[in-house]
Design an enzyme around this catalytic site. Sequence first.
Site, PDB file in Angstrom:
ATOM      1  N   GLY A  68      69.314  14.869 -22.882  1.00  0.00           N
ATOM      2  CA  GLY A  68      70.636  14.304 -22.660  1.00  0.00           C
ATOM      3  C   GLY A  68      71.567  14.551 -23.826  1.00  0.00           C
ATOM      4  CB  VAL A 107      65.466  15.258 -26.891  1.00  0.00           C
ATOM      5  CG1 VAL A 107      65.778  16.631 -27.491  1.00  0.00           C
ATOM      6  CG2 VAL A 107      64.822  14.360 -27.936  1.00  0.00           C
ATOM      7  CD  GLU A 141      71.808  52.497 -35.261  1.00  0.00           C
ATOM      8  OE1 GLU A 141      72.933  51.967 -35.253  1.00  0.00           O
ATOM      9  OE2 GLU A 141      70.743  51.864 -35.499  1.00  0.00           O
ATOM     10  CB  CYS A 169      73.020  52.996 -39.147  1.00  0.00           C
ATOM     11  SG  CYS A 169      71.487  52.040 -39.055  1.00  0.00           S
ATOM     12  N   GLY A 187      62.001  14.797 -24.948  1.00  0.00           N
ATOM     13  CA  GLY A 187      62.103  14.154 -23.662  1.00  0.00           C
ATOM     14  C   GLY A 187      63.518  13.988 -23.143  1.00  0.00           C
TER      15      GLY A 187
END
Length: 370
Positions: free
Chosen positions: A301, A299, A58, A90, A296
């Site tokens: 899962g 992780v 703004e 603002c 992998g």
Amino acid sequence: MPARRLRSNVEYMREALRLAQAPRAYPYPNPWVGCVIVRGHRIVGRGFHLGPATNHAEVEALRQAGRRARGGSLYVTLEPCCHYGNTPPCTDAIVKAGIRKVFYALRDPNPQVRGRGARVLRSRGLVAKGGVFSRQAAEANEVYLKYRATGLPFVTVKVATTLDGKIATRSGQSKWITGGRARQRARALRAENQAVLVGINTVRADDPDLGPRRRGAQEPWRVILDSRLRIPATARVVKSAKCIVACASGAGAKAISQLERRGVTVWKFKGRRVPVRRLLARLAKSGIISVLVEGGSAVLGSFFDASLVDRVYWFVSPTIVGSRHSRSAVAGKGVAQLSLAWRLRKPAVETAGDSFLFRGNVSRWALAGP
């Protein structure tokens, strides 16, 4: 409202949405915001937000409009702020500039705003109306919306598999499942997130860089799940200068000290394993609200089992490796019934070289709005 003015409102907010996506750098943990100032059916000012400690959209639009803003209308993708942070409110700038009407797409879920911005403007005699292009604005700010609602980062999962869903052969070979174009597309995702997260087995097996490897691209934090602190001091992620290693209670003080001397940030959590939800909460408190999880399988899962996945990018190579002993993409507990399976919302498919990319959201943040 006359049809002509209604069409104009749509056009102006569409332009504000376009501006919100203009910055090359991601504004996180702040939202994407674009703004236009209109007077006499003409746009006299444009602005967008670049990130923390910079002018809000703004203010940028008002500066460009100058005196032409007086008596005009302001279109912004997020409710104007009404509090002091890194920058002044603002709402004060809008009132001072002589704006008469404010149209915003989304109410800001920030507890310091959350409807107060619009109320402040109305109390000063301005018209303040929300809901214009709200769904589109929500899609652009799904990361910010989730962070504000849950205190957790938005989690994107990236996977590359064979046609039969494998990420490695039975001997553990995984380079390369997809071709060069698919890997380039995958690396681009790293530049779109503040952090890339993998497990220690991935680091020890592949020694990945985890960066976008593209000149001028945003370098993400490398976050490594390493409960026992087995990460080699020579690993490329250690040398990246933006590395966080999360370990568990059993990690030794000497190993932690050695990593910290190399510039690594080490976070220690109670228990035998790193609790991923608590790790995400700590990342969010540090200002990291968008995380790309690359694996992998264990992780991935853990993130799916904990219902922490928001978006999926799944690359599929037109190859088949077979064998029940080859590694599948997602381990963990999984689901017992198909009705409980994770399904992509608004799924899309694109080609990436000789591979296919399936992408879509798992969570509802962009679809349902705030």
